[in-house]
Structures are given as C-alpha cells and as structure tokens.
Design a protein around this motif. Structure first.
Motif, mmCIF file in Angstrom:
data_model
loop_
_atom_site.group_PDB
_atom_site.id
_atom_site.type_symbol
_atom_site.label_atom_id
_atom_site.label_comp_id
_atom_site.label_asym_id
_atom_site.label_seq_id
_atom_site.Cartn_x
_atom_site.Cartn_y
_atom_site.Cartn_z
ATOM 1 N N VAL A 241 -7.334 -25.412 -0.148
ATOM 2 C CA VAL A 241 -7.711 -24.533 0.961
ATOM 3 C C VAL A 241 -6.507 -23.723 1.432
ATOM 4 N N THR A 242 -5.317 -24.318 1.411
ATOM 5 C CA THR A 242 -4.104 -23.605 1.803
ATOM 6 C C THR A 242 -3.904 -22.352 0.972
ATOM 7 N N GLN A 243 -4.200 -22.447 -0.314
ATOM 8 C CA GLN A 243 -4.003 -21.307 -1.205
ATOM 9 C C GLN A 243 -5.129 -20.282 -1.082
ATOM 10 N N ARG A 244 -6.361 -20.734 -0.952
ATOM 11 C CA ARG A 244 -7.519 -19.837 -1.001
ATOM 12 C C ARG A 244 -7.951 -19.324 0.373
ATOM 13 N N GLN A 245 -7.965 -20.223 1.355
ATOM 14 C CA GLN A 245 -8.486 -19.886 2.684
ATOM 15 C C GLN A 245 -7.524 -20.385 3.765
ATOM 16 N N PRO A 246 -6.341 -19.820 3.843
ATOM 17 C CA PRO A 246 -5.362 -20.297 4.832
ATOM 18 C C PRO A 246 -5.863 -20.205 6.268
ATOM 19 N N ILE A 247 -6.767 -19.260 6.532
ATOM 20 C CA ILE A 247 -7.299 -19.142 7.890
ATOM 21 C C ILE A 247 -8.194 -20.329 8.225
ATOM 22 N N LYS A 248 -8.889 -20.882 7.219
ATOM 23 C CA LYS A 248 -9.704 -22.073 7.457
ATOM 24 C C LYS A 248 -8.814 -23.270 7.768
ATOM 25 N N LEU A 249 -7.714 -23.422 7.032
ATOM 26 C CA LEU A 249 -6.782 -24.514 7.314
ATOM 27 C C LEU A 249 -6.241 -24.399 8.727
ATOM 28 N N ASN A 303 -2.771 -16.401 14.122
ATOM 29 C CA ASN A 303 -2.319 -15.075 14.552
ATOM 30 C C ASN A 303 -1.837 -14.194 13.403
ATOM 31 N N GLU A 304 -1.761 -14.751 12.216
ATOM 32 C CA GLU A 304 -1.425 -13.962 11.038
ATOM 33 C C GLU A 304 -2.621 -13.139 10.550
ATOM 34 N N PHE A 305 -3.809 -13.426 11.103
ATOM 35 C CA PHE A 305 -5.040 -12.812 10.605
ATOM 36 C C PHE A 305 -5.719 -12.017 11.725
ATOM 37 N N PRO A 306 -6.506 -10.993 11.363
ATOM 38 C CA PRO A 306 -7.234 -10.225 12.388
ATOM 39 C C PRO A 306 -8.173 -11.128 13.188
ATOM 40 N N ARG A 307 -8.256 -10.881 14.477
ATOM 41 C CA ARG A 307 -9.059 -11.722 15.358
ATOM 42 C C ARG A 307 -10.531 -11.743 14.933
ATOM 43 N N GLU A 308 -11.045 -10.639 14.404
ATOM 44 C CA GLU A 308 -12.454 -10.596 14.008
ATOM 45 C C GLU A 308 -12.750 -11.460 12.778
ATOM 46 N N ASP A 309 -11.699 -11.916 12.091
ATOM 47 C CA ASP A 309 -11.890 -12.784 10.928
ATOM 48 C C ASP A 309 -11.727 -14.259 11.267
ATOM 49 N N ALA A 370 -19.813 -33.808 9.351
ATOM 50 C CA ALA A 370 -18.663 -33.119 9.939
ATOM 51 C C ALA A 370 -17.901 -32.340 8.871
ATOM 52 N N GLY A 371 -17.776 -32.932 7.684
ATOM 53 C CA GLY A 371 -17.095 -32.239 6.594
ATOM 54 C C GLY A 371 -17.802 -30.959 6.189
ATOM 55 N N TRP A 372 -19.146 -30.991 6.184
ATOM 56 C CA TRP A 372 -19.889 -29.780 5.851
ATOM 57 C C TRP A 372 -19.766 -28.726 6.947
ATOM 58 N N VAL A 373 -19.648 -29.154 8.189
ATOM 59 C CA VAL A 373 -19.405 -28.202 9.275
ATOM 60 C C VAL A 373 -18.068 -27.502 9.051
ATOM 61 N N VAL A 374 -17.043 -28.288 8.678
ATOM 62 C CA VAL A 374 -15.736 -27.696 8.393
ATOM 63 C C VAL A 374 -15.852 -26.666 7.268
ATOM 64 N N THR A 375 -16.545 -27.020 6.202
ATOM 65 C CA THR A 375 -16.679 -26.129 5.050
ATOM 66 C C THR A 375 -17.424 -24.849 5.395
ATOM 67 N N GLU A 376 -18.554 -24.984 6.098
ATOM 68 C CA GLU A 376 -19.415 -23.832 6.351
ATOM 69 C C GLU A 376 -18.967 -23.020 7.565
ATOM 70 N N VAL A 377 -18.711 -23.681 8.669
ATOM 71 C CA VAL A 377 -18.278 -22.949 9.871
ATOM 72 C C VAL A 377 -16.876 -22.385 9.661
ATOM 73 N N GLY A 378 -16.033 -23.137 8.957
ATOM 74 C CA GLY A 378 -14.677 -22.663 8.699
ATOM 75 C C GLY A 378 -14.631 -21.432 7.813
ATOM 76 N N ARG A 379 -15.727 -21.125 7.093
ATOM 77 C CA ARG A 379 -15.773 -19.924 6.252
ATOM 78 C C ARG A 379 -16.174 -18.686 7.052
ATOM 79 N N GLN A 380 -16.789 -18.895 8.198
ATOM 80 C CA GLN A 380 -17.279 -17.762 8.998
ATOM 81 C C GLN A 380 -16.108 -16.860 9.400
ATOM 82 N N PRO A 381 -16.355 -15.573 9.548
ATOM 83 C CA PRO A 381 -17.655 -14.887 9.636
ATOM 84 C C PRO A 381 -18.199 -14.403 8.292
#
Length: 446
Positions: A241-249, A303-309, A370-381
């Motif tokens: 996740v660190t490599q692919r989706q750092p904003i989720k981490l 804060n490294e990423f746009p707020r809308e993301d 809870a893990g699925w919430v992390v996976t799915e909600v963490g991918r939003q928006p």
C-alpha cells in the motif's frame, strides 16, 4: 439520504453480508476434509458424524453465498453502470474464471453429499477437497477483481478512452497477491475462531463433549495457525500500500504531515480540523519501519495530496485500529492455544480456556469487516483508483434509497435463517453421534 449515499450504503451492506457467507464457504470445506481424512484413517464414527454435520453446513452456506453473490453481480450493473461500461471488458476475466470455479465447486459438492457408500472412499474424500480448492479459487479470483480497482492495470487511458486492453495483466495487477493472501488468511482466522467458539460453547454446556472436542481442535488449530501468519501478510500489505496508495496508508494512521521516524498510532480520536489524533499512543519509527523497513525513512502525510483526494480519515483510521487490535488479541489467544496443546493439555477442558474461545466467536468477523472498510473506504473518492471517481460511476436512476431498504431486509432475514439452520443442524448431528447414547452404533450407521 441521497441516491449516491444510498447506492454506496447498499453495496457496503451487501458486501458486508456476502463476505461472511463467502469466507465460511471457502474455509469450512477444508475443516470437513480434515475430519473426513481422520475418519478414513481411524474409522472413528465421531469423525464421520462431524464430517456430515459440517458438509450440510457447507451446503447451506454454498446456497446462501450463491444467492448473495448473484445479487451483488446485479447490483454492480444496476448501481454503477458507468463503472461497468468501462471496467467490465477489462477486469471481466477473473469474474468469468470465478464462474467456472463456482460450477466445479457445485459439482464436487453434489458428489460429496451424495457419495457416501457409493464411491471409492478416497475418491469421495477427494471430491470434498475439491470443494475447498474451488471455493478458495473463487474467493481469490473475486479479490483479484477488487484489487484491480485499487491498482488498475491492463489498459491505457487517455482523454477518457480505455484502449489496449490486456485482461491477463488486469487480473494479475500489483495488488492481487497481497490482497488475496491477506483475505485467505483472514477467512481462516475468522471462520476458525467462530467455529471453534461454537463448539467450545457446546463443551461448556457438557453436550456430547467428545464430538465437540474433536471439532474444536480442528477449527481452533486452523484458525490459530492462520492468526499467527496474518501479521506477516499484514506487513506485506503495508509495504504494498505504501508504494501504490500512500494516501490510503496516511489515512489508516491519520498521518497528516510527512516526517522521518514516523510514529505508529494506537487508539486516539481523529481531529481533522487541527490535523492531529488526540489521546493516542505514539510509537516512534514504527510506521516508517512498517512502510519501508527503515525506521528513519519518511512516510508521506495527507498534506502531500490534494484535499479533494483524501478518503474519509476518521472511518479509515478507526477501522484500521479495530482490525489490528482484534488481530493481535487473536494472535495472543493463538499463542496460548499452542502452549495448551504442547505443554498444558489438561487446560483444554478448563472452563476459563473454553470461555476465551466463546468470547472470540465474533472477533475474527469484526476484524474482517473492519479490514474491508479500510480497503474500500480508504480507496475513496475513487472507484477505479486514480482513474474514475465513485460519484461519476453511480446510476442516474432515482429511488435507490428504497432499494437499499429492501436489500437490507432481505440480507438480515437471510442471515437469521442461516444462523438458525446451522445451529439446528449442529445440534441434530451432535445428538446423532453422541457416544453416550446406547444406540450410538446403530444410529450412526443408519
């Protein structure tokens, strides 16, 4: 509730129920196969009774999973037509292969249920193993499709056009291995502890103790081994996740500012306005180590990423905290179980020990959800990470809120019926194979 929130809620509710049915269906056939193997090796009729009890439970869950999975397939098309219009041709392969695995599972289950005393005993056993393998394959293939949403691959995207589609590359995306491994282990942990806990409850009630003790040992052993392997899978997932989706981490840890020796946060209350987590325990350097294998390496903050993301920070963080807390509790119980089977066998029948497993019945499934919430909600928006936003994929059809209410009623009713049927089946077969009954030998062979 507007239609967009209703559509997301309906998918969340449907997935929340289906994932439990699917995990039980993936894991129980292996418990069944282990018990059947022990029966073939020992000739002990209790193992035969246990195998039949579990196989009928597998049949119930197979039917339930088929129904809920079919409903989900329709929901994807009805609720998210824009998503399916573009994504369907790209990640359709794992769904097609999952259908093949499903048919193999159905055939093998039919052979197993009706094959007693009709097939060669080892061929009959092999059909039961095939039920488990095909069910596991189905789960992995569906997770591969979900992983594609987190790590889209197998196509070129330019000016809203999807071209050069490669279904194999889409299926074997960068996220599929870590997600599949974590999901499979989570299925064994949650189902293993739930089944072990139910049999522990029967032992505490002194109902057919020998039958339920044998069942408890099989389920608890599988669940505990998976629980002890899960942290390794979690470490692989964290680095991925660190490599692919750092904003989720960053959302998982409510990590707002990039810093070296980033701390791992335990507990606390997220304060998004002041960009901090109040009342949290911080362990310096641990997040950097989990993310990069180096305690001094910086971890990107939100804060490294746009707020809308930004994904919903609080929900993602709390779900992550629940997952890791319950996971560690189950790891602790697993270590205790190893001590019991190796050094303190007399504790196996101790009330306090069995009560721990009874208390653990829901914990694995709560951690799973809870893990699925992390996976799915963490991918939003995003519905396709970095490509398509969820709000752009929803159906324009009005009245989704009523569909949400109807589907919720159906799933809650279905779950209540399944729980009733499984509990009744367990009690009925347990009585049939009660070794204290003078008619035991006669009944078990009839």
């Amino acid at each position: 509730m507007d239609d967009f929130i209703a559509a997301r809620s309906q998918m969340a509710m449907s997935l929340g129920f289906h994932i439990i049915f699917a995990c039980v269906g993936m894991v129980m056939p292996f418990f069944m196969a282990i018990s059947h193997y022990k029966y073939l090796r020992t000739g002990n009729e209790i193992y035969k009774g246990l195998t039949k009890a579990w196989s009928k439970g597998v049949a119930i869950l197979f039917a339930t999973g088929a129904v809920s999975g079919t409903m989900l397939s329709f929901e994807l098309g009805l609720l998210w037509p824009e998503f399916m219009k573009h994504a369907g041709p790209i990640f359709g392969m794992p769904f097609s292969l999952e259908g093949t695995a499903f048919f193999i599972e159905a055939i093998a289950l039919g052979f197993f249920l009706y094959g007693w005393d009709r097939f060669n005993k080892w061929f009959h056993w092999a059909t039961g193993v095939l039920v488990g393998i095909s069910g596991l394959a189905s789960g992995i293939l569906v997770v591969a499709a979900n992983a594609w949403m987190n790590s889209p691959a197998g196509f070129d995207y330019h000016n809203g056009v999807y071209s050069n589609i490669d279904p194999i590359a889409a299926m074997l995306n960068k996220a599929w291995f870590s997600q599949a491994l974590h999901m499979v282990l989570a299925a064994f942990v949650s189902t293993g502890f739930a089944v072990a806990g139910m049999h522990a409850l029967m032992i505490l009630k002194r109902k057919n103790v020998e039958f339920h003790t044998k069942a408890f040992k099989i389920a608890a052993t599988c669940g505990c081994i998976a629980a002890l392997l899960q942290p390794i899978s979690g470490d692989i997932s964290a680095k991925d996740v660190t490599q692919r989706q750092p904003i989720k981490l960053a959302a998982m840890e409510a990590h707002f500012n990039t810093e070296e020796r980033a701390p791992f946060i335990l507990g606390g209350i997220v304060n998004e306005e002041e960009q901090k987590v109040d009342y949290a325990i911080k362990i310096p350097g641990v997040l950097s180590f989990l993310a990069h294998g180096d305690i001094d390496k910086p971890v990107k903050g939100l804060n490294e990423f746009p707020r809308e993301d930004w994904p919903p920070i609080a929900i993602t963080h709390y779900a992550f905290q629940i997952m890791i807390t319950l996971g560690m509790l189950l790891c602790g119980l697993s270590l205790l179980y190893l001590v019991v089977i190796w050094k303190k066998k007399h504790w196996m029948q101790a009330n306090w020990f069995l009560r721990l497993f009874v208390l653990a019945i829901p914990l694995g499934y709560i951690a799973l959800e809870a893990g699925w919430v992390v996976t799915e909600v963490g991918r939003q928006p995003w519905i396709i990470y970095g490509i398509m936003r969820t709000k752009d994929a929803v159906t324009p059809m009005p009245g989704i809120v009523y569909s949400f209410y109807i589907f919720t009623t159906v799933f809650v009713s279905l779950s209540a019926i399944v729980i009733f049927l499984l509990y009744r089946q367990l009690k009925m077969v347990g009585r049939l194979y009660d070794v204290t009954d003078p008619n035991f030998g006669i009944k078990s062979k009839s």
